[in-house]
Write a protein that holds these residues in place. Structure first.
Motif, PDB file in Angstrom:
ATOM      1  N   ASP A 262       0.832  -1.190   0.000  1.00  0.00           N
ATOM      2  CA  ASP A 262       0.000   0.000   0.000  1.00  0.00           C
ATOM      3  C   ASP A 262       0.873   1.248   0.000  1.00  0.00           C
ATOM      4  OD1 ASP A 262      -2.228  -1.628   0.154  1.00  0.00           O
ATOM      5  OD2 ASP A 262      -2.265  -1.600   2.348  1.00  0.00           O
ATOM      6  N   ARG A 263       0.320   2.325  -0.557  1.00  0.00           N
ATOM      7  CA  ARG A 263       1.029   3.599  -0.541  1.00  0.00           C
ATOM      8  C   ARG A 263       0.832   4.281   0.811  1.00  0.00           C
ATOM      9  NH1 ARG A 263      -1.431   4.743  -6.000  1.00  0.00           N
ATOM     10  NH2 ARG A 263       0.113   4.100  -7.541  1.00  0.00           N
ATOM     11  N   LEU A 264       1.924   4.651   1.403  1.00  0.00           N
ATOM     12  CA  LEU A 264       1.892   5.447   2.619  1.00  0.00           C
ATOM     13  C   LEU A 264       2.243   6.876   2.229  1.00  0.00           C
ATOM     14  CD1 LEU A 264       1.633   5.621   5.717  1.00  0.00           C
ATOM     15  CD2 LEU A 264       4.095   5.160   5.840  1.00  0.00           C
ATOM     16  N   TRP A 265       1.263   7.773   2.267  1.00  0.00           N
ATOM     17  CA  TRP A 265       1.440   9.128   1.777  1.00  0.00           C
ATOM     18  C   TRP A 265       2.094  10.008   2.821  1.00  0.00           C
ATOM     19  CZ3 TRP A 265       0.378  10.413  -3.239  1.00  0.00           C
ATOM     20  CH2 TRP A 265      -0.353   9.490  -3.983  1.00  0.00           C
ATOM     21  N   HIS A 266       2.765  11.027   2.338  1.00  0.00           N
ATOM     22  CA  HIS A 266       3.382  12.004   3.234  1.00  0.00           C
ATOM     23  C   HIS A 266       2.303  12.628   4.121  1.00  0.00           C
ATOM     24  CE1 HIS A 266       5.297  15.798   4.475  1.00  0.00           C
ATOM     25  NE2 HIS A 266       6.454  15.165   4.278  1.00  0.00           N
ATOM     26  N   MET A 267       2.652  12.890   5.375  1.00  0.00           N
ATOM     27  CA  MET A 267       1.675  13.398   6.327  1.00  0.00           C
ATOM     28  C   MET A 267       1.055  14.704   5.859  1.00  0.00           C
ATOM     29  SD  MET A 267       2.119  14.141  10.408  1.00  0.00           S
ATOM     30  CE  MET A 267       1.911  12.426  10.896  1.00  0.00           C
ATOM     31  N   GLY A 268       1.839  15.572   5.232  1.00  0.00           N
ATOM     32  CA  GLY A 268       1.284  16.824   4.726  1.00  0.00           C
ATOM     33  C   GLY A 268       0.261  16.597   3.631  1.00  0.00           C
ATOM     34  N   ILE A 269       0.502  15.601   2.771  1.00  0.00           N
ATOM     35  CA  ILE A 269      -0.458  15.283   1.717  1.00  0.00           C
ATOM     36  C   ILE A 269      -1.746  14.752   2.320  1.00  0.00           C
ATOM     37  CG2 ILE A 269      -0.880  13.800  -0.273  1.00  0.00           C
ATOM     38  CD1 ILE A 269       2.041  13.995  -0.980  1.00  0.00           C
ATOM     39  N   VAL A 270      -1.627  13.907   3.346  1.00  0.00           N
ATOM     40  CA  VAL A 270      -2.819  13.370   3.996  1.00  0.00           C
ATOM     41  C   VAL A 270      -3.631  14.498   4.635  1.00  0.00           C
ATOM     42  CG1 VAL A 270      -3.675  11.741   5.726  1.00  0.00           C
ATOM     43  CG2 VAL A 270      -1.644  11.183   4.382  1.00  0.00           C
ATOM     44  N   LEU A 271      -2.947  15.462   5.255  1.00  0.00           N
ATOM     45  CA  LEU A 271      -3.644  16.613   5.829  1.00  0.00           C
ATOM     46  C   LEU A 271      -4.423  17.379   4.762  1.00  0.00           C
ATOM     47  CD1 LEU A 271      -1.173  18.265   8.372  1.00  0.00           C
ATOM     48  CD2 LEU A 271      -3.511  17.550   8.841  1.00  0.00           C
ATOM     49  N   ALA A 272      -3.758  17.679   3.635  1.00  0.00           N
ATOM     50  CA  ALA A 272      -4.416  18.423   2.568  1.00  0.00           C
ATOM     51  C   ALA A 272      -5.553  17.616   1.959  1.00  0.00           C
ATOM     52  CB  ALA A 272      -3.403  18.808   1.498  1.00  0.00           C
ATOM     53  N   ALA A 273      -5.366  16.312   1.836  1.00  0.00           N
ATOM     54  CA  ALA A 273      -6.422  15.459   1.289  1.00  0.00           C
ATOM     55  C   ALA A 273      -7.666  15.497   2.170  1.00  0.00           C
ATOM     56  CB  ALA A 273      -5.916  14.032   1.138  1.00  0.00           C
ATOM     57  N   LEU A 278      -9.642  14.839  -1.126  1.00  0.00           N
ATOM     58  CA  LEU A 278      -8.970  14.141  -2.219  1.00  0.00           C
ATOM     59  C   LEU A 278      -8.948  12.653  -1.940  1.00  0.00           C
ATOM     60  CD1 LEU A 278      -5.912  16.553  -2.596  1.00  0.00           C
ATOM     61  CD2 LEU A 278      -8.026  16.550  -3.943  1.00  0.00           C
ATOM     62  N   ASP A 279      -9.189  11.869  -2.969  1.00  0.00           N
ATOM     63  CA  ASP A 279      -9.209  10.415  -2.827  1.00  0.00           C
ATOM     64  C   ASP A 279      -7.809   9.889  -3.141  1.00  0.00           C
ATOM     65  OD1 ASP A 279      -9.701   7.741  -2.697  1.00  0.00           O
ATOM     66  OD2 ASP A 279     -11.406   7.765  -4.084  1.00  0.00           O
ATOM     67  N   ASN A 388       3.722  22.846   5.591  1.00  0.00           N
ATOM     68  CA  ASN A 388       4.133  23.491   4.339  1.00  0.00           C
ATOM     69  C   ASN A 388       3.730  22.659   3.129  1.00  0.00           C
ATOM     70  OD1 ASN A 388       5.819  26.111   4.487  1.00  0.00           O
ATOM     71  ND2 ASN A 388       6.525  24.932   6.256  1.00  0.00           N
ATOM     72  N   VAL A 389       3.857  21.340   3.235  1.00  0.00           N
ATOM     73  CA  VAL A 389       3.391  20.475   2.146  1.00  0.00           C
ATOM     74  C   VAL A 389       1.886  20.596   1.996  1.00  0.00           C
ATOM     75  CG1 VAL A 389       3.116  18.076   1.423  1.00  0.00           C
ATOM     76  CG2 VAL A 389       5.311  18.864   2.308  1.00  0.00           C
ATOM     77  N   ALA A 390       1.162  20.587   3.122  1.00  0.00           N
ATOM     78  CA  ALA A 390      -0.293  20.737   3.069  1.00  0.00           C
ATOM     79  C   ALA A 390      -0.681  22.069   2.449  1.00  0.00           C
ATOM     80  CB  ALA A 390      -0.876  20.593   4.465  1.00  0.00           C
ATOM     81  N   ASN A 391       0.052  23.134   2.823  1.00  0.00           N
ATOM     82  CA  ASN A 391      -0.232  24.452   2.270  1.00  0.00           C
ATOM     83  C   ASN A 391      -0.040  24.468   0.762  1.00  0.00           C
ATOM     84  OD1 ASN A 391      -0.392  27.575   2.474  1.00  0.00           O
ATOM     85  ND2 ASN A 391       1.581  27.213   1.497  1.00  0.00           N
ATOM     86  N   SER A 392       1.020  23.827   0.278  1.00  0.00           N
ATOM     87  CA  SER A 392       1.296  23.807  -1.156  1.00  0.00           C
ATOM     88  C   SER A 392       0.155  23.144  -1.918  1.00  0.00           C
ATOM     89  CB  SER A 392       2.619  23.083  -1.422  1.00  0.00           C
ATOM     90  OG  SER A 392       2.948  23.120  -2.787  1.00  0.00           O
ATOM     91  N   ILE A 393      -0.374  22.046  -1.384  1.00  0.00           N
ATOM     92  CA  ILE A 393      -1.449  21.342  -2.084  1.00  0.00           C
ATOM     93  C   ILE A 393      -2.753  22.118  -1.976  1.00  0.00           C
ATOM     94  CG2 ILE A 393      -2.815  19.223  -2.084  1.00  0.00           C
ATOM     95  CD1 ILE A 393      -0.318  17.750  -1.216  1.00  0.00           C
ATOM     96  N   ILE A 394      -3.031  22.706  -0.822  1.00  0.00           N
ATOM     97  CA  ILE A 394      -4.270  23.466  -0.657  1.00  0.00           C
ATOM     98  C   ILE A 394      -4.291  24.664  -1.594  1.00  0.00           C
ATOM     99  CG2 ILE A 394      -5.572  24.900   0.962  1.00  0.00           C
ATOM    100  CD1 ILE A 394      -4.634  22.988   3.180  1.00  0.00           C
ATOM    101  N   THR A 395      -3.166  25.392  -1.681  1.00  0.00           N
ATOM    102  CA  THR A 395      -3.117  26.599  -2.531  1.00  0.00           C
ATOM    103  C   THR A 395      -2.804  26.269  -3.990  1.00  0.00           C
ATOM    104  OG1 THR A 395      -0.767  26.917  -2.007  1.00  0.00           O
ATOM    105  CG2 THR A 395      -2.377  28.002  -0.587  1.00  0.00           C
ATOM    106  N   GLY A 396      -2.349  25.056  -4.258  1.00  0.00           N
ATOM    107  CA  GLY A 396      -2.008  24.679  -5.633  1.00  0.00           C
ATOM    108  C   GLY A 396      -0.722  25.291  -6.132  1.00  0.00           C
TER     109      GLY A 396
END
Length: 779
Positions: A262-273, A278-279, A388-396
């Motif tokens: 299984d893919r274990l996603w970066h914590m920041g990506i999981v937060l933004a998802a 996001l699925d 910061n990773v979550a912010n990048s995904i949220i703001t695009g």
């Protein structure tokens, strides 16, 4: 000579560009490290430009004060030492859930259950294990993301009650040790529940982390005893009956895979998802194209730019203490949770509604320190990477590094630009242009990054420009020094120092052959042939009269030749020196004739005027020389009378010679002629050159004839001099079908007597008599 000069600079430029391109292709560590340093500088500049950031991110920090509070404060009804019981985190989750936090990411490592921790006393005075309390709070909140480090996995009890798992692996760049990148996901092994149940039996002593798959079986190592081997069928499935699953519930398949990757996603990506819905299970991963596409409800889509291994650069916009980041110490939440439990809700604050919360350490103890270098600062709280990773995904807004093809194109572009700038200008000017080019490109790289977060390479394109420039400058220095020596060797004796300096300073110099408008000058020493014949007859008579033979006779003839050559060299040297002083190019000596021209190798828009003035100066110089020799002859005449009376041989008279000059202007071929390996002569040839030679032949003694084109140039450049010229009747010249129109240029000083009155041209016939004759102008 021209082809190598063009080819070698091209090869130097191409070689420099290919060398830098190869370094980029091979990703040489030194240059890659320098490039990452320029990225850090741009990241700091971009941070100072007040970038767009999300406002729903927060940080609950565990600092030294938090540790002291938990250890010493008795008002909570409990206390704990450094390694806190799990109920502490359960209380944090409980309070954040009560305040309506959107998601809670616990950047805390849970390495196993702790049944020995002090239990939690509930409101009904019943006690609950600390781990159980934590698991229940996670299940109730339904939004907790557990941290998974690379070397261990949280207990199953925690994993099944958490909302999701998040990877907290830190990937720093070697050798700087700076955290710039994150890996979007990594694969983890998720064992079938049957294997997990067996591994949970302490009597078996199984360790799934050490399990291995072999052909046809899965081997489960045991701490004590023989390994357990579970057979697999051709499809790689195991049979649940091997685990005592004969009576399976309806709908449960008997055969299954022992584990899944299984893919274990970066914590920041999981937060933004969590925020964008996001699925992650349906993420489209295309590492070859360098992108990961995430889609969610309402048509939301985010494309993460990644490299071939799934890494992406963190857009560092939110360091700790940023105004847009909600922050609170852990003890504040613990105190509010306690107040809420005892019913004291009047003064409770609600700061975390709708927030994405990261809980992590800001303490300084060895076991709790979680700090490191980032592009923003050399000492930064590393939990900041998650928001910061979550912010990048949220703001695009993502960091996009230029692909290899673009980098190679930029290397070639700057290298070619530097090559053109270097080869087309003086060295100092070219160096300034290349430096400005490099500086402008660096500024462009910063501006583009700050505005768009697009990472243009700086180090290698600039290195390509500088290396190309340096190589070409080195070549130019070597070549130009050799060329300067060559120019000096060719022209130092045939042109004035002024012209040599102009040639050495010229940016371009065509010596290999060119068509130019020039003015050609021919001057012939008149009377030289008669002088030679008379001298030889005199010496021959002297040898016969004195019965000289052998070496004695040869010595007399050699002495006569020496005197004759000395005389002609005196005249020719005077003519050549005068022409060179007048900035003419001395072409050659043709017997007793001198050839020179103006207008090449350096341009002279008034070459005809310069040539005519030089001809006048030449005639006047010969005139002055003849005056001196005539005066010496008159002195000899007076002395010879006494010598003859005393029976002594008279002194020889000095020959007096005149010049005939021809000048013509027109287009001619100019360049080096001769062997490239031996002697080369810089000369001109063509119809107009031949006409100048014919005019010289027709000019007679002491006269200057010029062609029609030269006369027209004089009318344009010096009308007063042209007005003094005397038009001559057209005359037929050898090699020309039509009669040639010519003009005579007067040169004699005002008041000077004619030549036939002023000079008596003398030649000694023998040792006892002197023969006189008079030569009229034009005779």
């Amino acid at each position: 000579m021209r082809q190598p000069i063009k080819r070698i600079p091209v090869l130097i430029a191409v070689g420099a560009i290919l060398l830098i391109g190869l370094m980029r292709w091979l990703q040489v560590g030194f240059f890659e490290s320098l490039e990452r340093m320029t990225y850090d500088m741009r990241a700091r500049k971009a941070f100072l430009s007040a970038p767009t950031v999300a406002t729903n991110l927060g940080f609950v920090f565990i600092d030294d004060a938090s540790i002291a509070f938990v250890r010493t404060n008795q008002s909570l009804g409990w206390h704990a030492y450094l390694y806190w019981p799990r109920h502490v985190y359960g209380r944090i989750v409980e309070e954040l859930a009560a305040q309506g936090a959107r998601a809670v990411a616990l950047d805390v490592i849970f390495d196993g259950l702790r049944p020995f921790d002090n239990p939690v006393r509930m409101a009904n005075n019943n006690e609950m294990e600390s781990d159980e309390f934590f698991a229940i709070q996670m299940r109730r909140a339904g939004n907790v993301i557990l941290a998974v480090p690379p070397d261990l996995t949280p207990p199953l009890w925690f994993r099944t009650n958490a909302f999701a798992l998040g990877d907290i692996t830190t990937h720093t760049d070697y050798p700087e040790g700076v955290l710039r990148r994150a890996q979007a996901f990594r694969f983890t092994t998720n064992w079938h529940f049957a294997f997990r149940q067996v591994a949970a039996d302490p009597e078996l002593g199984l360790d799934l982390d050490r399990a291995r798959v072999e052909p046809g079986q899965v081997v489960l190592p045991r701490r004590d005893g023989e390994d357990i081997k579970v057979p697999l069928d051709r499809e790689g499935n195991f049979d649940l009956a091997d685990f005592g699953g004969d009576n399976l519930p309806p709908g449960v398949a008997r055969k299954a895979k022992p584990f899944t990757q299984d893919r274990l996603w970066h914590m920041g990506i999981v937060l933004a998802a969590r925020e964008l819905q996001l699925d992650l299970a349906k993420a489209e991963v295309d590492l070859k194209q360098g992108r990961i596409t995430l889609r969610g409800a309402g048509g939301v889509e985010r494309v993460i730019p990644v490299d071939s291994e799934g890494y992406f650069y963190i857009n560092w916009c939110l360091p700790p203490n940023h105004p847009a980041l909600t922050e609170e110490a852990l003890q504040g939440l613990l105190w509010q949770d306690h107040q809420r439990l005892i019913g004291q809700t009047n003064e409770l604050k609600n700061r975390w509604k709708g927030k994405l919360v990261v809980v992590g350490s800001a303490a300084t103890g060895n076991d709790l320190t979680d700090r490191g270098a980032t592009p923003l600062k050399p000492d930064t709280l590393l939990p900041s990477q998650h928001w910061n990773v979550a912010n990048s995904i949220i703001t695009g807004r993502f960091i996009r590094r230029a692909p290899l093809a673009v980098e190679l194109a930029l290397i070639a572009l700057l290298g070619v630009a530097a090559a053109f700038a270097t080869w087309g200008s003086r060295v100092l000017v070219a160096s300034g242009v290349v430096v400005l080019l490099a500086a402008a490109y660096v500024v462009l790289g910063f501006v583009v990054f700050v505005q768009t977060r697009y990472w243009l390479p700086l180090v290698l394109p600039v290195a390509a420009a500088l290396l190309t420039h340096g190589g070409l400058v080195t070549w130019r220095v070597v070549f130009e020094q050799a060329e300067r020596r060559r120019v000096k060797s060719i022209f130092s004796r045939i042109v004035s120092p002024k012209i040599v300096n102009e040639l050495l300073a010229a940016e371009t110099l065509s010596l290999g052959g060119a068509r130019r408008e020039i003015t050609v000058f021919f001057a012939d020493v008149r009377g030289f042939t008669q002088l030679t014949d008379t001298s030889q007859e005199r010496v021959a008579e002297f040898v016969r009269s004195h019965n000289l033979i052998g070496e004695a006779a040869e010595a007399c003839f050699d002495e006569q030749a020496k005197e004759t050559l000395s005389t002609v060299n005196l005249y020719l040297g005077l003519v050549a020196d005068t022409l060179i002083k007048q900035d003419g190019t001395l072409d050659k000596f043709i017997g007793d004739c001198v050839m020179a021209f103006w207008g090449a190798p350096t341009p002279n828009p008034k070459h005809a005027l310069a040539c005519v003035r030089a001809a006048i100066e030449t005639q006047r110089a010969v005139y002055q020389l003849n005056q001196q020799r005539a005066a010496e002859n008159r002195k000899h005449e007076r002395e010879n009378a006494a010598c003859i009376a005393a029976g002594q041989p008279p002194k020889a008279m000095l020959p007096i010679l005149l010049l005939g000059s021809g000048i013509n202007t027109g287009m001619a071929t100019v360049g080096l002629m001769g062997s490239a390996a031996e002697m080369q002569n810089y000369t001109v040839f063509g119809r107009e050159v031949n006409l100048a030679s014919r005019l010289e032949s027709a000019s007679g003694r002491g006269r200057i004839f010029i062609g029609q084109a030269t006369y027209e140039h004089l009318r344009r450049d010096e009308p007063a001099l042209a007005a003094t010229c005397v038009e001559l009747p057209p005359r037929d010249l050898k090699g020309f079908r039509m009669a040639v129109k010519a003009y005579e240029v007067p040169w004699r000083p005002p008041g000077a007597p004619p030549l036939d009155v002023e000079f008596s041209l003398v030649a000694v016939a023998d040792t006892t008599s002197v023969t006189r004759f008079t030569q009229r102008p034009g005779g």
